[in-house]
Design a protein around this motif. Structure first.
Motif, PDB file in Angstrom:
ATOM      1  N   PRO A  88       0.828  -1.211   0.000  1.00  0.00           N
ATOM      2  CA  PRO A  88       0.000   0.000   0.000  1.00  0.00           C
ATOM      3  C   PRO A  88       0.860   1.258   0.000  1.00  0.00           C
ATOM      4  N   ILE A  89       0.414   2.261  -0.744  1.00  0.00           N
ATOM      5  CA  ILE A  89       1.097   3.556  -0.765  1.00  0.00           C
ATOM      6  C   ILE A  89       0.490   4.398   0.349  1.00  0.00           C
ATOM      7  N   GLU A  90       1.147   4.439   1.476  1.00  0.00           N
ATOM      8  CA  GLU A  90       0.651   5.176   2.637  1.00  0.00           C
ATOM      9  C   GLU A  90       1.576   6.361   2.897  1.00  0.00           C
ATOM     10  N   LEU A  91       1.097   7.535   2.551  1.00  0.00           N
ATOM     11  CA  LEU A  91       1.899   8.750   2.643  1.00  0.00           C
ATOM     12  C   LEU A  91       1.028   9.913   3.101  1.00  0.00           C
ATOM     13  N   SER A  92       1.672  10.903   3.705  1.00  0.00           N
ATOM     14  CA  SER A  92       0.958  12.147   3.992  1.00  0.00           C
ATOM     15  C   SER A  92       0.744  12.874   2.666  1.00  0.00           C
ATOM     16  N   PHE A  93      -0.086  13.898   2.680  1.00  0.00           N
ATOM     17  CA  PHE A  93      -0.342  14.633   1.445  1.00  0.00           C
ATOM     18  C   PHE A  93       0.951  15.237   0.907  1.00  0.00           C
ATOM     19  N   ARG A  94       1.763  15.805   1.770  1.00  0.00           N
ATOM     20  CA  ARG A  94       3.030  16.383   1.334  1.00  0.00           C
ATOM     21  C   ARG A  94       3.923  15.318   0.708  1.00  0.00           C
ATOM     22  N   GLU A  95       4.023  14.161   1.342  1.00  0.00           N
ATOM     23  CA  GLU A  95       4.880  13.093   0.829  1.00  0.00           C
ATOM     24  C   GLU A  95       4.384  12.593  -0.534  1.00  0.00           C
ATOM     25  N   TYR A  96       3.066  12.440  -0.639  1.00  0.00           N
ATOM     26  CA  TYR A  96       2.513  11.992  -1.920  1.00  0.00           C
ATOM     27  C   TYR A  96       2.765  13.038  -3.004  1.00  0.00           C
ATOM     28  N   TYR A  97       2.559  14.294  -2.659  1.00  0.00           N
ATOM     29  CA  TYR A  97       2.737  15.393  -3.606  1.00  0.00           C
ATOM     30  C   TYR A  97       4.161  15.402  -4.156  1.00  0.00           C
ATOM     31  N   GLU A  98       5.132  15.197  -3.286  1.00  0.00           N
ATOM     32  CA  GLU A  98       6.536  15.262  -3.693  1.00  0.00           C
ATOM     33  C   GLU A  98       6.989  14.016  -4.448  1.00  0.00           C
ATOM     34  N   LYS A  99       6.224  12.941  -4.358  1.00  0.00           N
ATOM     35  CA  LYS A  99       6.609  11.711  -5.039  1.00  0.00           C
ATOM     36  C   LYS A  99       5.766  11.415  -6.274  1.00  0.00           C
ATOM     37  N   PHE A 100       4.484  11.792  -6.241  1.00  0.00           N
ATOM     38  CA  PHE A 100       3.582  11.415  -7.327  1.00  0.00           C
ATOM     39  C   PHE A 100       2.858  12.589  -7.997  1.00  0.00           C
ATOM     40  N   VAL A 101       3.139  13.804  -7.573  1.00  0.00           N
ATOM     41  CA  VAL A 101       2.515  14.955  -8.230  1.00  0.00           C
ATOM     42  C   VAL A 101       3.590  15.802  -8.901  1.00  0.00           C
ATOM     43  N   TYR A 102       4.387  16.486  -8.094  1.00  0.00           N
ATOM     44  CA  TYR A 102       5.406  17.364  -8.679  1.00  0.00           C
ATOM     45  C   TYR A 102       6.794  16.904  -8.251  1.00  0.00           C
ATOM     46  N   ASP A 103       7.130  15.675  -8.665  1.00  0.00           N
ATOM     47  CA  ASP A 103       8.452  15.124  -8.358  1.00  0.00           C
ATOM     48  C   ASP A 103       9.514  15.599  -9.337  1.00  0.00           C
ATOM     49  N   LYS A 104       9.088  16.157 -10.478  1.00  0.00           N
ATOM     50  CA  LYS A 104       9.976  16.768 -11.467  1.00  0.00           C
ATOM     51  C   LYS A 104       9.411  18.144 -11.808  1.00  0.00           C
ATOM     52  N   ASP A 105      10.228  18.985 -12.408  1.00  0.00           N
ATOM     53  CA  ASP A 105       9.756  20.323 -12.768  1.00  0.00           C
ATOM     54  C   ASP A 105       8.989  20.240 -14.089  1.00  0.00           C
ATOM     55  N   TYR A 106       7.731  19.823 -13.988  1.00  0.00           N
ATOM     56  CA  TYR A 106       6.933  19.608 -15.191  1.00  0.00           C
ATOM     57  C   TYR A 106       6.591  20.907 -15.914  1.00  0.00           C
ATOM     58  N   GLY A 107       6.720  22.030 -15.225  1.00  0.00           N
ATOM     59  CA  GLY A 107       6.499  23.300 -15.903  1.00  0.00           C
ATOM     60  C   GLY A 107       7.511  23.550 -17.009  1.00  0.00           C
ATOM     61  N   ASP A 108       8.659  22.872 -16.941  1.00  0.00           N
ATOM     62  CA  ASP A 108       9.699  22.989 -17.963  1.00  0.00           C
ATOM     63  C   ASP A 108       9.884  21.688 -18.728  1.00  0.00           C
ATOM     64  N   ALA A 109       8.875  20.835 -18.737  1.00  0.00           N
ATOM     65  CA  ALA A 109       8.979  19.556 -19.445  1.00  0.00           C
ATOM     66  C   ALA A 109       9.255  19.792 -20.928  1.00  0.00           C
ATOM     67  N   PRO A 110      10.137  19.000 -21.531  1.00  0.00           N
ATOM     68  CA  PRO A 110      10.483  19.211 -22.943  1.00  0.00           C
ATOM     69  C   PRO A 110       9.366  18.855 -23.916  1.00  0.00           C
ATOM     70  N   ASN A 111       8.434  18.000 -23.484  1.00  0.00           N
ATOM     71  CA  ASN A 111       7.343  17.590 -24.370  1.00  0.00           C
ATOM     72  C   ASN A 111       6.001  17.825 -23.688  1.00  0.00           C
ATOM     73  N   VAL A 112       5.101  18.482 -24.400  1.00  0.00           N
ATOM     74  CA  VAL A 112       3.749  18.728 -23.900  1.00  0.00           C
ATOM     75  C   VAL A 112       2.780  18.322 -25.003  1.00  0.00           C
ATOM     76  N   SER A 113       1.863  17.424 -24.689  1.00  0.00           N
ATOM     77  CA  SER A 113       0.922  16.944 -25.700  1.00  0.00           C
ATOM     78  C   SER A 113      -0.511  17.104 -25.209  1.00  0.00           C
ATOM     79  N   VAL A 114      -1.413  17.282 -26.161  1.00  0.00           N
ATOM     80  CA  VAL A 114      -2.832  17.436 -25.864  1.00  0.00           C
ATOM     81  C   VAL A 114      -3.586  16.230 -26.411  1.00  0.00           C
ATOM     82  N   ASN A 115      -4.276  15.533 -25.513  1.00  0.00           N
ATOM     83  CA  ASN A 115      -5.094  14.369 -25.886  1.00  0.00           C
ATOM     84  C   ASN A 115      -4.296  13.308 -26.645  1.00  0.00           C
TER      85      ASN A 115
END
Length: 239
Positions: free
Chosen positions: A148-175
């Motif tokens: 089970p993935i048991e994490l606080s919101f902060r821990e989950y956020y840092e591992k599964f939400v914004y673990d990389k700087d996606y604002g500068d991702a080299p590829n962005v696709s729509v649908n």
């Protein structure tokens, strides 16, 4: 007759030298010019030179036409919306993020590309946790181990939400999903008529040959004349 041969040869030689510009001096001696016209001489004829406007342009001289975006107006608008949301995630601005959450469907968090309606956590705008919440929540099961993935919101956020700087991702696709593996993205099955934007990193270590790719996928549904955020999905290579 044979006595005349030397005289004829001398006469022909004199005519030949005269044609090449030879002259005779006062004593009758033939004077040969010191230099003769070269083989590539123009002989007084001016060469024809094309002006720059007449010369044909080479490929390097041509100015390439401006490249146009292939995004449709709807795709471009959706990409702008997603970029605004990803900036809020980068800044950890949860106060502004809740304004994008659909009030009825809430906001789903999926640790992997394939959403699981039975185990994914979904929050309404007024129930979204904060970074100060230390309570461990069960967000699903870990790929490979099944733990089970048991994490606080902060821990989950840092591992599964914004673990990389996606604002500068080299590829962005729509649908269109760029990060693929043995787990398929099912966003449009869970949310019919939904649209999504993927912020994708194709990999970080060349030795892994792309098996370390990661993505952040934002899923939106239409809401009157606006769009609402219904899911934040983390994508990565799975076993």
């Amino acid at each position: 007759m044979r006595r005349m041969y030397p005289l004829l040869i001398a006469a022909l030689l004199a005519l030949l030298l005269a044609g090449c510009g030879a002259k005779t001096d006062s004593a009758g001696t033939v004077v040969v010019p010191s230099s003769l016209p070269s083989a590539d001489s123009s002989f007084g004829i001016e060469p024809t030179v094309k002006s720059s406007s007449e010369a044909s342009a080479t490929p390097s001289d041509r100015t390439p036409s401006d490249s146009k975006s292939t995004d449709s107006p709807d795709d471009a608008e959706l990409k702008d919306v997603a970029q605004e949301v990803v900036e809020l995630l980068r800044e950890r601005d949860l106060g502004s993020l809740v304004q994008w959450i659909d009030p009825e469907l809430g906001l789903r968090f999926s640790p992997y590309s394939h959403m699981n309606p039975d185990s994914d956590l979904v929050f309404k705008p007024d129930t979204l946790p904060t970074f100060k919440d230390a309570k461990k929540l069960k967000w699903g099961t870990a790929d490979g181990s099944g733990e089970p993935i048991e994490l606080s919101f902060r821990e989950y956020y840092e591992k599964f939400v914004y673990d990389k700087d996606y604002g500068d991702a080299p590829n962005v696709s729509v649908n269109k999903i760029l990060g693929t593996g043995n787990v398929e993205f099912n966003g449009t099955e869970v949310y019919p008529n939904a649209s999504y934007v993927e912020f994708h990193y194709p990999g970080f270590d060349e030795k892994l040959e792309g098996m370390d790719w990661e993505s952040l996928i934002l899923v939106f549904v239409p809401s009157q004349n606006d769009r609402k955020l219904v899911a934040i999905v983390h994508g990565q290579w799975t076993i």
